[in-house]
Scaffold this active site. Structure first.
Site, PDB file in Angstrom:
ATOM      1  N   CYS A 241       0.865  -1.324  -0.079  1.00 17.36           N
ATOM      2  CA  CYS A 241      -0.036   0.024   0.251  1.00 17.36           C
ATOM      3  C   CYS A 241       1.002   1.305   0.039  1.00 17.36           C
ATOM      4  O   CYS A 241       2.151   1.416   0.498  1.00 17.36           O
ATOM      5  CB  CYS A 241      -1.173  -0.190   1.164  1.00 17.36           C
ATOM      6  SG  CYS A 241      -0.055   0.305   2.702  1.00 17.36           S
TER       7      CYS A 241
ATOM      8  N   CYS B 119       0.717   3.968   2.070  1.00 16.09           N
ATOM      9  CA  CYS B 119       1.242   4.351   3.074  1.00 16.09           C
ATOM     10  C   CYS B 119       2.407   3.496   3.929  1.00 16.09           C
ATOM     11  O   CYS B 119       3.160   4.275   4.473  1.00 16.09           O
ATOM     12  CB  CYS B 119       0.129   4.532   4.330  1.00 16.09           C
ATOM     13  SG  CYS B 119      -0.667   2.835   4.801  1.00 16.09           S
TER      14      CYS B 119
END
Length: 140
Positions: free
Chosen positions: A48, A50
């Site tokens: 992902c 993040c």
């Protein structure tokens, strides 16, 4: 499961700074079993945004900036190291599954846990500064 060639660079971001990859449940259980001594910092790595933008760079920053560091650095990869991730998640209950995530164990006990919602919306320096404080408190 993600193709290994896709995630290899993401794995390398942590292994290149000293993280050992736990790819099986046995590796996790053996290392974090009842006889565990010292501190082990485990990062649940992820594809992902993040993880890429804040988690992995924050970890690297913390390791460079901190005077105190965990005895062992380890990582499991969500979406690939399924058995290892499942075993890790057993060890951090009652926290719900989260990736990315970070956990610090000391002498076999979970002493600090960072869930995805603590990573999202924060930059690498904020995460790194927090980890420097955590390492300073729990690591020798």
């Amino acid at each position: 499961m993600y193709p290994e060639e896709l995630i290899a660079p993401m794995r390398a971001e942590l292994s290149d700074v000293g993280f050992e990859e736990f790819r099986t449940a046995e590796q996790v259980a053996e290392h974090l079993g009842p006889d565990h001594k010292g501190t082990t910092f485990v990062v649940v790595n992820s594809v992902c945004g993040c993880a890429a933008g804040a988690a992995r760079p924050g970890v690297t920053y913390a390791l460079e900036a901190s005077d105190k560091k965990p005895t062992t650095l380890a990582t499991v990869f969500a979406g690939n190291d399924r058995e290892a991730v499942a075993k890790f998640r057993e060890l951090v209950l009652p926290y719900p599954p989260s990736s990315p995530a970070m956990a610090l164990f000391k002498d076999g006990e979970l002493v600090h846990f960072i869930e995805r919602h603590h990573i999202e919306g924060r930059n690498a320096k904020m995460i790194g500064d927090h980890l420097v404080e955590v390492f300073g408190h729990f690591c020798d």
